[in-house]
Design an enzyme around this catalytic site. Structure first.
Site, PDB file in Angstrom:
ATOM      1  N   GLU A 181       0.915  -1.347   0.152  1.00  0.00           N
ATOM      2  CA  GLU A 181      -0.018   0.043  -0.014  1.00  0.00           C
ATOM      3  C   GLU A 181       0.687   1.255   0.163  1.00  0.00           C
ATOM      4  O   GLU A 181       0.551   2.373  -0.617  1.00  0.00           O
ATOM      5  CB  GLU A 181      -0.674  -0.056   1.296  1.00  0.00           C
ATOM      6  CG  GLU A 181      -2.131  -0.984   1.047  1.00  0.00           C
ATOM      7  CD  GLU A 181      -3.333  -0.654   0.460  1.00  0.00           C
ATOM      8  OE1 GLU A 181      -3.257   0.349  -0.329  1.00  0.00           O
ATOM      9  OE2 GLU A 181      -4.228  -1.645   0.351  1.00  0.00           O
ATOM     10  N   LYS A 223      -2.075  10.177   2.182  1.00  0.00           N
ATOM     11  CA  LYS A 223      -3.524   9.610   2.268  1.00  0.00           C
ATOM     12  C   LYS A 223      -4.208  10.789   2.881  1.00  0.00           C
ATOM     13  O   LYS A 223      -5.389  11.267   2.766  1.00  0.00           O
ATOM     14  CB  LYS A 223      -3.648   8.465   3.330  1.00  0.00           C
ATOM     15  CG  LYS A 223      -4.962   7.967   3.667  1.00  0.00           C
ATOM     16  CD  LYS A 223      -5.566   6.900   2.913  1.00  0.00           C
ATOM     17  CE  LYS A 223      -6.969   6.857   3.053  1.00  0.00           C
ATOM     18  NZ  LYS A 223      -7.559   5.264   3.336  1.00  0.00           N
ATOM     19  N   ARG A 237     -10.006  11.184  -4.560  1.00  0.00           N
ATOM     20  CA  ARG A 237      -9.792   9.917  -3.793  1.00  0.00           C
ATOM     21  C   ARG A 237      -9.893   8.529  -4.480  1.00  0.00           C
ATOM     22  O   ARG A 237      -9.199   7.626  -4.079  1.00  0.00           O
ATOM     23  CB  ARG A 237     -10.952   9.973  -2.432  1.00  0.00           C
ATOM     24  CG  ARG A 237     -10.666   8.847  -1.785  1.00  0.00           C
ATOM     25  CD  ARG A 237     -11.765   8.910  -0.144  1.00  0.00           C
ATOM     26  NE  ARG A 237     -11.208   7.995   0.630  1.00  0.00           N
ATOM     27  CZ  ARG A 237     -11.719   7.939   2.020  1.00  0.00           C
ATOM     28  NH1 ARG A 237     -12.326   9.130   2.431  1.00  0.00           N
ATOM     29  NH2 ARG A 237     -11.263   7.106   2.598  1.00  0.00           N
ATOM     30  N   ASN A 241      -7.596   4.050  -5.456  1.00  0.00           N
ATOM     31  CA  ASN A 241      -7.906   2.529  -5.773  1.00  0.00           C
ATOM     32  C   ASN A 241      -6.810   1.980  -6.781  1.00  0.00           C
ATOM     33  O   ASN A 241      -7.441   0.922  -7.235  1.00  0.00           O
ATOM     34  CB  ASN A 241      -9.448   2.795  -6.375  1.00  0.00           C
ATOM     35  CG  ASN A 241     -10.407   2.948  -5.354  1.00  0.00           C
ATOM     36  OD1 ASN A 241     -10.268   2.550  -4.171  1.00  0.00           O
ATOM     37  ND2 ASN A 241     -11.149   3.649  -5.513  1.00  0.00           N
ATOM     38  N   HIS A 261      -4.875  -8.747   1.783  1.00  0.00           N
ATOM     39  CA  HIS A 261      -5.503  -7.259   1.077  1.00  0.00           C
ATOM     40  C   HIS A 261      -4.281  -6.918   0.323  1.00  0.00           C
ATOM     41  O   HIS A 261      -4.393  -6.439  -0.904  1.00  0.00           O
ATOM     42  CB  HIS A 261      -5.969  -6.375   1.861  1.00  0.00           C
ATOM     43  CG  HIS A 261      -6.484  -5.130   1.356  1.00  0.00           C
ATOM     44  ND1 HIS A 261      -7.511  -5.145   0.470  1.00  0.00           N
ATOM     45  CD2 HIS A 261      -5.877  -4.126   1.558  1.00  0.00           C
ATOM     46  CE1 HIS A 261      -7.530  -3.965  -0.224  1.00  0.00           C
ATOM     47  NE2 HIS A 261      -6.805  -3.212   0.519  1.00  0.00           N
TER      48      HIS A 261
HETATM   49  N1  LIG Z   1     -11.089   1.775   5.442  1.00  0.00           N
HETATM   50  C1  LIG Z   1     -10.299   1.965   4.618  1.00  0.00           C
HETATM   51  O1  LIG Z   1     -10.042   2.929   4.044  1.00  0.00           O
HETATM   52  C2  LIG Z   1      -9.302   0.621   4.488  1.00  0.00           C
HETATM   53  C3  LIG Z   1      -8.360   0.758   3.526  1.00  0.00           C
HETATM   54  C4  LIG Z   1      -7.686  -0.446   3.287  1.00  0.00           C
HETATM   55  C5  LIG Z   1      -7.932  -1.688   3.718  1.00  0.00           C
HETATM   56  N2  LIG Z   1      -9.059  -1.738   4.623  1.00  0.00           N
HETATM   57  C6  LIG Z   1      -9.423  -3.037   5.303  1.00  0.00           C
HETATM   58  O2  LIG Z   1      -8.410  -3.387   6.133  1.00  0.00           O
HETATM   59  C7  LIG Z   1      -8.582  -4.629   6.272  1.00  0.00           C
HETATM   60  C8  LIG Z   1      -7.252  -5.489   6.253  1.00  0.00           C
HETATM   61  O3  LIG Z   1      -6.366  -4.953   7.325  1.00  0.00           O
HETATM   62  P1  LIG Z   1      -5.165  -5.512   7.954  1.00  0.00           P
HETATM   63  O4  LIG Z   1      -4.196  -5.793   6.670  1.00  0.00           O
HETATM   64  O5  LIG Z   1      -4.552  -4.596   8.824  1.00  0.00           O
HETATM   65  O6  LIG Z   1      -5.580  -7.048   8.289  1.00  0.00           O
HETATM   66  P2  LIG Z   1      -6.154  -7.612   9.901  1.00  0.00           P
HETATM   67  O7  LIG Z   1      -6.503  -6.506  10.668  1.00  0.00           O
HETATM   68  O8  LIG Z   1      -6.701  -8.865   9.795  1.00  0.00           O
HETATM   69  O9  LIG Z   1      -4.505  -7.741  10.636  1.00  0.00           O
HETATM   70  C9  LIG Z   1      -3.615  -8.700  10.129  1.00  0.00           C
HETATM   71  C10 LIG Z   1      -3.303  -9.701  11.153  1.00  0.00           C
HETATM   72  O10 LIG Z   1      -2.217  -9.238  11.946  1.00  0.00           O
HETATM   73  C11 LIG Z   1      -2.503  -9.070  13.284  1.00  0.00           C
HETATM   74  N3  LIG Z   1      -1.713  -8.215  14.125  1.00  0.00           N
HETATM   75  C12 LIG Z   1      -2.367  -6.712  14.084  1.00  0.00           C
HETATM   76  N4  LIG Z   1      -1.818  -6.006  14.592  1.00  0.00           N
HETATM   77  C13 LIG Z   1      -0.611  -6.734  15.154  1.00  0.00           C
HETATM   78  C14 LIG Z   1       0.532  -6.504  15.826  1.00  0.00           C
HETATM   79  N5  LIG Z   1       1.072  -5.251  16.178  1.00  0.00           N
HETATM   80  N6  LIG Z   1       1.477  -7.514  16.147  1.00  0.00           N
HETATM   81  C15 LIG Z   1       1.077  -8.645  15.665  1.00  0.00           C
HETATM   82  N7  LIG Z   1      -0.091  -9.060  15.121  1.00  0.00           N
HETATM   83  C16 LIG Z   1      -0.736  -8.115  14.801  1.00  0.00           C
HETATM   84  C17 LIG Z   1      -4.259  -9.268  13.315  1.00  0.00           C
HETATM   85  O11 LIG Z   1      -4.433 -10.324  14.592  1.00  0.00           O
HETATM   86  C18 LIG Z   1      -4.397 -10.304  12.062  1.00  0.00           C
HETATM   87  O12 LIG Z   1      -4.108 -11.703  12.287  1.00  0.00           O
HETATM   88  C19 LIG Z   1      -9.367  -5.297   5.086  1.00  0.00           C
HETATM   89  O13 LIG Z   1     -10.699  -5.712   5.682  1.00  0.00           O
HETATM   90  C20 LIG Z   1      -9.531  -3.911   4.348  1.00  0.00           C
HETATM   91  O14 LIG Z   1     -11.075  -4.005   3.572  1.00  0.00           O
HETATM   92  C21 LIG Z   1      -9.871  -0.447   4.943  1.00  0.00           C
HETATM   93 ZN   LIG Z   2      -6.244  -1.038   0.077  1.00  0.00          ZN
END
Ligand SMILES: NC(=O)c1ccc[n+]([C@@H]2O[C@H](COP(=O)([O-])OP(=O)(O)OC[C@H]3O[C@@H](n4cnc5c(N)ncnc54)[C@H](O)[C@@H]3O)[C@@H](O)[C@H]2O)c1
Ligand SMILES: [Zn+2]
Length: 357
Positions: A181, A223, A237, A241, A261
């Site tokens: 990202e 961002k 914005r 994407n 993701h």
């Molecule tokens: N709202 C938005 O603008 C936006 C933008 C991008 C992504 N997203 C969303 O974000 C989600 C993905 O987020 P993600 O990649 O953070 O996944 P996630 O929240 O599942 O976290 C990934 C893994 O890391 C673990 N974890 C988190 N912090 C940790 C730490 N400090 N130490 C050890 N383990 C840790 C979690 O338990 C999980 O197993 C998707 O659902 C996506 O749609 C939203």
């Molecule tokens: Zn994303």
């Protein structure tokens, strides 16, 4: 370390990027507020509760847990937590502190958006992806069976606290997923950020603090700027994407289990670069540079067995289609992208095939 400012029509808030900011988390929770609910997952809490508990020691708070995992990012757990908040005395004066990765920031943010028609949320992201992307900009929500993030709300946080030291316990694969990202941010908006990532991959992958702090700050700045210019994704914005149109198709096609993701975004960026090349939007030289940078931060899991035709069909059903048209974010040069619609299915299919190869 820097503080960025997000200014949207309804509200403005600070995004603080600082190692150790967790120790001063209480400073960002309004003193006269009602009950404070920290929303996390058991996994994140196990790894990182000590730091946050220290920071919030002066403030009475309760900790509630969401289940982790994309398949659990659904309305039902949000409803369960809302019930629990009421049972524990939560009301319109309550506040949510969202402490976790993007799944927690999206779900806890959505919980705050709809609890008693909306209470404040302080976002404290704990994955690299959430720090540079999910926690900033106010997009909250959950998945439906049929697709990702199909119910949700814009709910801007009171503040976003980004402490790179929480990444110490983040698994390597999750860290690299977040780097994609950041690479995206460079391609769409900052050639210097892109070049730094391309030239300093060893330091970045080894998590040297100066390198990590620099790329987090630069992508958070991007961002914050983009969201301030366009809260609701009417214009600028949409550039965020880049890689996501194809990436979402891949995530959906593989049931959100095979790719993280960020990994899906890496695939999507490759497809977008091929499409940009086929349609004459980007030079061969820039295309090669972007593809090479994506490779440096890989590999992503194998793509074997994935059908290009099925991914194309997914593109068309993505919620980002506007009046039935798929909009692609294509690089024009490093640091600059363009939103393009009206590209034929045959070209999109060729780009997918090239990215799958
Ligand atoms: N709202 C938005 O603008 C936006 C933008 C991008 C992504 N997203 C969303 O974000 C989600 C993905 O987020 P993600 O990649 O953070 O996944 P996630 O929240 O599942 O976290 C990934 C893994 O890391 C673990 N974890 C988190 N912090 C940790 C730490 N400090 N130490 C050890 N383990 C840790 C979690 O338990 C999980 O197993 C998707 O659902 C996506 O749609 C939203
Ligand atoms: Zn994303």
């Amino acid at each position: 370390m820097p503080t960025f400012h997000v200014e949207t029509p309804p509200v403005s808030y600070d995004v603080v990027v600082e190692r150790g900011i967790l120790d001063r988390a209480a400073h960002y929770v309004p003193a006269k507020g009602g009950k404070v609910f920290v929303v996390s997952t058991e996994e994140v809490w196990r790894h990182q509760c000590a730091r946050l508990e220290r920071g919030l020691a002066a403030i009475p708070h309760e900790v509630l847990f969401l289940p982790g995992g994309e398949d659990q990012k659904r309305l039902a757990p949000v409803e369960r937590l809302a019930e629990e908040m009421v049972a524990r005395g939560g009301d319109r004066s309550s506040l949510v502190v969202a402490f976790g990765g993007g799944i927690v920031t999206d779900m806890a943010g959505f919980l705050a958006a709809i609890f008693m028609r909306g209470i404040p949320v302080v976002q404290i992201p704990t994955t690299l992806l959430a720090q540079v992307d999910a926690a900033i900009g106010g997009k909250t929500g959950v998945n439906l069976e049929i697709g990702k993030n199909l119910i949700g709300s814009f709910h801007q946080p009171l503040a976003v606290l980004i402490d790179a030291s929480v990444l110490d316990t983040l698994p390597d694969r999750e860290y690299r997923a977040g780097l994609y990202e950041i690479l995206k941010a460079g391609v769409i908006r900052s050639e210097p950020l892109f070049r730094f990532l391309a030239e300093s991959s060893a330091a970045v992958l080894a998590r040297h603090p100066e390198a990590v702090d620099r790329i987090i700050a630069e992508s958070v700045g991007i961002k914050a700027e983009v969201v301030s210019a366009d809260e609701r994704e009417g214009g600028l914005r949409r550039i965020l994407n880049f890689g996501h149109t194809f990436g979402h198709a891949l995530e959906a096609e593989t049931g959100y289990t095979r790719f993280l993701h960020g990994e899906a975004v890496a695939f999507g960026m490759r497809a977008a670069v091929y499409l940009a090349q086929m349609t004459g939007h980007v030079s061969a030289e820039d295309a090669v540079d972007i593809l090479e940078a994506i490779r440096l931060y890989g590999p992503i899991p194998p793509l074997a067995g994935i059908s290009a035709d099925r991914l194309l069909a997914r593109l068309v059903s993505d919620k980002k289609t506007i009046q039935g048209k798929v909009h692609f974010v294509l690089p024009e040069r490093i640091g600059e992208v363009k939103v393009v619609s009206g590209i034929g299915g045959d070209l999109a299919l060729s780009a997918i095939q090239a990215a799958l190869a």
